[in-house]
Design an enzyme around this catalytic site. Structure first.
Site, PDB file in Angstrom:
ATOM      1  N   ALA A 148       0.822  -1.218   0.000  1.00 35.92           N
ATOM      2  CA  ALA A 148       0.000   0.000   0.000  1.00 35.92           C
ATOM      3  C   ALA A 148       0.851   1.262   0.000  1.00 35.92           C
ATOM      4  CB  ALA A 148      -0.926   0.008   1.214  1.00 35.92           C
ATOM      5  N   CYS A 149       2.161   1.125   0.133  1.00 37.15           N
ATOM      6  CA  CYS A 149       3.081   2.262   0.229  1.00 37.15           C
ATOM      7  C   CYS A 149       3.779   2.488  -1.110  1.00 37.15           C
ATOM      8  CB  CYS A 149       4.103   1.981   1.336  1.00 37.15           C
ATOM      9  SG  CYS A 149       5.454   3.166   1.410  1.00 37.15           S
ATOM     10  N   GLY A 150       3.641   3.701  -1.662  1.00 39.75           N
ATOM     11  CA  GLY A 150       4.280   4.025  -2.933  1.00 39.75           C
ATOM     12  C   GLY A 150       5.791   3.920  -2.881  1.00 39.75           C
TER      13      GLY A 150
END
Length: 141
Positions: free
Chosen positions: A10-12
Site C-alpha cells: 500500500a506504500c508508494g
C-alpha cells in the site's frame, strides 16, 4: 545477489523500491511485514545494520505512534522494539537487506546504494513520474 525487502504494497515508496530491485534483474524475497513481521532480534539487527537508531526506524505518520505514547524519550530501545513487533505498522518501510548492506529505503532510490551499480542499463521512473535512472541506467542526481 540475495535481496530481501520488508514491503508494504500500500506504500508508494515501498512499491518503487521493489520495482527498482526488479529493474536490476533481481527477484527479491518479499516479506509483507504487516502480515509477517520480523521477530524482535531480526528487527534490531536490521535497524543496527542500517545505521539507524531504533527511534529513527519508527514510523510516526499514519500509525498509532502518539496514541501509544511512543514519543516519550524515557522509553528504552527494547520497549520501542516491542511496540514495533506488537504493531508492525510502526516499522518504517521499506527495509531492504542485500549482500552489500541494509537500508531503510526512504526515498526509494536509497536502494541503489546496496545494489550492484552495473546492474542498471536503462531508465527508471517512479510511479509518480520522477526519473531516478537515465537511459544508460545512471543515477540522476
Amino acid at each position: 545477489m540475495t535481496v530481501t525487502i520488508y514491503h508494504n504494497p500500500a506504500c508508494g515508496t515501498s512499491r518503487n523500491t521493489l520495482e527498482l530491485i526488479r529493474h536490476a534483474g533481481i527477484e527479491p524475497t518479499v516479506i509483507e511485514y504487516l502480515k509477517t513481521p520480523p521477530n524482535k532480534e531480526e528487527l534490531a539487527k536490521m535497524i543496527a545494520a542500517s545505521g539507524l537508531s531504533v527511534r529513527e526506524a519508527i514510523r510516526e505518520k499514519g500509525t498509532p505512534y502518539e496514541e501509544l505514547g511512543l514519543a516519550d524519550p524515557a522509553l528504552s530501545d527494547d520497549q520501542l522494539l516491542e511496540a514495533m513487533i506488537a504493531t508492525p505498522i510502526l516499522i518504517n518501510r521499506p527495509l531492504v537487506v542485500t549482500d552489500m548492506g541494509t537500508r531503510l529505503c526512504r526515498p526509494s532510490e536509497a536502494v541503489l546504494d546496496i545494489l550492484a551499480p552495473d546492474a542498471f542499463t536503462s531508465a527508471f521512473v517512479k510511479e509518480d513520474g520522477e526519473a531516478v535512472l537515465d537511459a544508460e541506467g545512471k543515477r540522476i542526481v
